[in-house]
Design an enzyme around this catalytic site. Structure first.
Site, PDB file in Angstrom:
ATOM      1  N   LYS A 149      53.371   8.654 -13.426  1.00  0.00           N
ATOM      2  CA  LYS A 149      54.945   8.201 -12.611  1.00  0.00           C
ATOM      3  C   LYS A 149      55.402   6.813 -13.447  1.00  0.00           C
ATOM      4  O   LYS A 149      56.434   7.058 -13.565  1.00  0.00           O
ATOM      5  CB  LYS A 149      54.528   8.090 -11.243  1.00  0.00           C
ATOM      6  CG  LYS A 149      54.154   9.343 -10.526  1.00  0.00           C
ATOM      7  CD  LYS A 149      53.675   8.954  -9.046  1.00  0.00           C
ATOM      8  CE  LYS A 149      53.339  10.302  -8.436  1.00  0.00           C
ATOM      9  NZ  LYS A 149      52.604  10.437  -7.279  1.00  0.00           N
ATOM     10  N   GLN A 167      50.212   6.419  -2.288  1.00  0.00           N
ATOM     11  CA  GLN A 167      49.617   7.329  -2.977  1.00  0.00           C
ATOM     12  C   GLN A 167      48.604   7.925  -2.252  1.00  0.00           C
ATOM     13  O   GLN A 167      47.935   7.174  -1.319  1.00  0.00           O
ATOM     14  CB  GLN A 167      49.059   6.802  -4.341  1.00  0.00           C
ATOM     15  CG  GLN A 167      48.482   7.668  -5.337  1.00  0.00           C
ATOM     16  CD  GLN A 167      49.696   8.618  -5.653  1.00  0.00           C
ATOM     17  OE1 GLN A 167      50.629   8.331  -6.045  1.00  0.00           O
ATOM     18  NE2 GLN A 167      49.028  10.058  -6.038  1.00  0.00           N
ATOM     19  N   ASP A 185      59.098  10.410  -1.471  1.00  0.00           N
ATOM     20  CA  ASP A 185      57.999  11.529  -1.382  1.00  0.00           C
ATOM     21  C   ASP A 185      58.583  12.468  -0.542  1.00  0.00           C
ATOM     22  O   ASP A 185      57.990  13.684  -0.758  1.00  0.00           O
ATOM     23  CB  ASP A 185      56.567  10.976  -1.060  1.00  0.00           C
ATOM     24  CG  ASP A 185      55.658  11.004  -2.296  1.00  0.00           C
ATOM     25  OD1 ASP A 185      55.873  11.637  -3.432  1.00  0.00           O
ATOM     26  OD2 ASP A 185      54.791  10.176  -1.942  1.00  0.00           O
TER      27      ASP A 185
HETATM   28  N1  GUN Z   1      48.794  12.637  -4.091  1.00  0.00           N
HETATM   29  C1  GUN Z   1      48.741  13.841  -4.801  1.00  0.00           C
HETATM   30  N2  GUN Z   1      50.088  14.035  -4.898  1.00  0.00           N
HETATM   31  C2  GUN Z   1      50.829  13.504  -4.455  1.00  0.00           C
HETATM   32  C3  GUN Z   1      52.210  13.006  -4.261  1.00  0.00           C
HETATM   33  O1  GUN Z   1      53.056  13.865  -4.648  1.00  0.00           O
HETATM   34  N3  GUN Z   1      52.428  11.771  -3.680  1.00  0.00           N
HETATM   35  C4  GUN Z   1      51.869  11.087  -3.176  1.00  0.00           C
HETATM   36  N4  GUN Z   1      52.056   9.920  -2.540  1.00  0.00           N
HETATM   37  N5  GUN Z   1      50.281  11.206  -3.172  1.00  0.00           N
HETATM   38  C5  GUN Z   1      49.946  12.327  -3.856  1.00  0.00           C
END
Ligand code: GUN
Length: 294
Positions: A48, A92, A117
């Site tokens: 990211k 996350q 998200d």
């Molecule tokens: N853990 C696995 N995929 C994601 C995601 O797309 N966003 C977040 N915040 N955590 C994750």
């Protein structure tokens, strides 16, 4: 049949390229909050932040201790909600043990305008209503839909089978497909006769996280297979499909890595740009209203 490979890397690169100009104009900022040091999360976060760098988006990674408590995390969320320079932020997942059971409460605390998200009830609710109401849709389902669109895979009228019912992938993906005219079946760990159902899919989506669980005999010849689950072993990243054998049966398939993963990141950054755009619009609206009252 040898399946066509649906490269997410290719589509994500194109999306990120289109975002560069808007990022320059709007100068949004993404904050990624991590509690602990989960190896898979470290790798996702790295991707990211790398993509933020690639498009010139400001970003910050806040890494809290593994033993962080709920009050501390909630206070950080409140501060991020109030900080005008933060356009959007994510927590996350998964969270460490002591926080995991509070995940719904934690996600609910994120202000909807910064929930990039798209995991909170407000944004999920809008996604639920119709395609036109989607504003900050969850990144992985949105990435999957975009991938199908790019490769001109029709959704309307198709039988879509989604294996997996998580709140962040399976459930919202099923709704987004339904909103686009697919006939949707959702399967999960309690589904009896899984392969009888997966074999009926025109488009099969697997979002479980069990490497190789979808084998060639579970796939209808000519189906499109979208592999969303990711697992990691000593050889590297693995998807939910037994890629080599399924490629012999399917007409198209996403690889892992290089399939849905990069699409999730591109969709997240697109949401950050959208969030900032909405915030600027809101400020301008309020200003115009104030001026009209003078
Ligand atoms: N853990 C696995 N995929 C994601 C995601 O797309 N966003 C977040 N915040 N955590 C994750």
């Amino acid at each position: 049949m040898t399946a066509r490979i649906l490269s997410g890397t290719e589509v994500a690169t194109a999306i990120l390229e289109t975002l560069k100009k808007k990022v320059k104009q709007l100068d949004p900022k993404l904050v990624v909050v991590q509690a602990g040091d989960n190896a898979a999360s470290n790798s996702y976060i790295k991707q990211k932040l790398k993509s933020c760098e690639a498009i010139g988006m400001r970003h910050e990674h806040i890494q809290l201790a593994e033993e962080t408590g709920l009050p501390e995390l909630m206070m950080l969320i409140e501060n991020l909600n109030r900080e005008p320079d933060v356009s959007g932020f994510i927590i996350q997942l998964p969270l460490p043990k002591q926080l995991e059971k509070h995940t719904p409460q934690i996600l609910r605390a994120i202000t909807p305008t910064k929930d990039v998200d798209g995991f909170g009830a407000y944004n999920l609710g809008k996604t639920f209503l119709s395609k036109e109401f989607e504003d900050l849709p969850p990144a992985t389902p949105a990435g999957v839909i975009e991938l199908l669109h790019y490769y001109k895979v029709p959704i309307e009228g198709q039988h879509a089978v989604v294996v997996g019912r998580s709140n962040i992938v399976g459930k919202p993906l099923a709704i987004m497909l339904l909103n686009r005219g697919a006939t949707v079946t959702v399967c999960h760990s309690k589904t009896a006769g899984l392969s009888l159902i997966t074999k009926q899919a025109d488009i099969l989506f697997c979002a479980v996280g069990k490497p190789g669980m979808i084998t060639a005999d579970m796939v209808k010849p000519g189906a499109v297979v979208i592999d969303i689950g990711v697992s990691r072993d000593e050889e590297g990243l693995k998807g939910d499909t037994d890629f080599i054998s399924v490629s012999e049966v399917a007409s198209a398939i996403t690889p892992t890595p290089g399939g849905v993963g990069p699409m999730t990141v591109a969709s997240l950054l697109r949401n950050v740009v959208r969030a900032k755009q909405r915030q600027v619009e809101m400020i301008n609206k309020t200003r115009n209203l104030d001026e009209s009252m003078l």
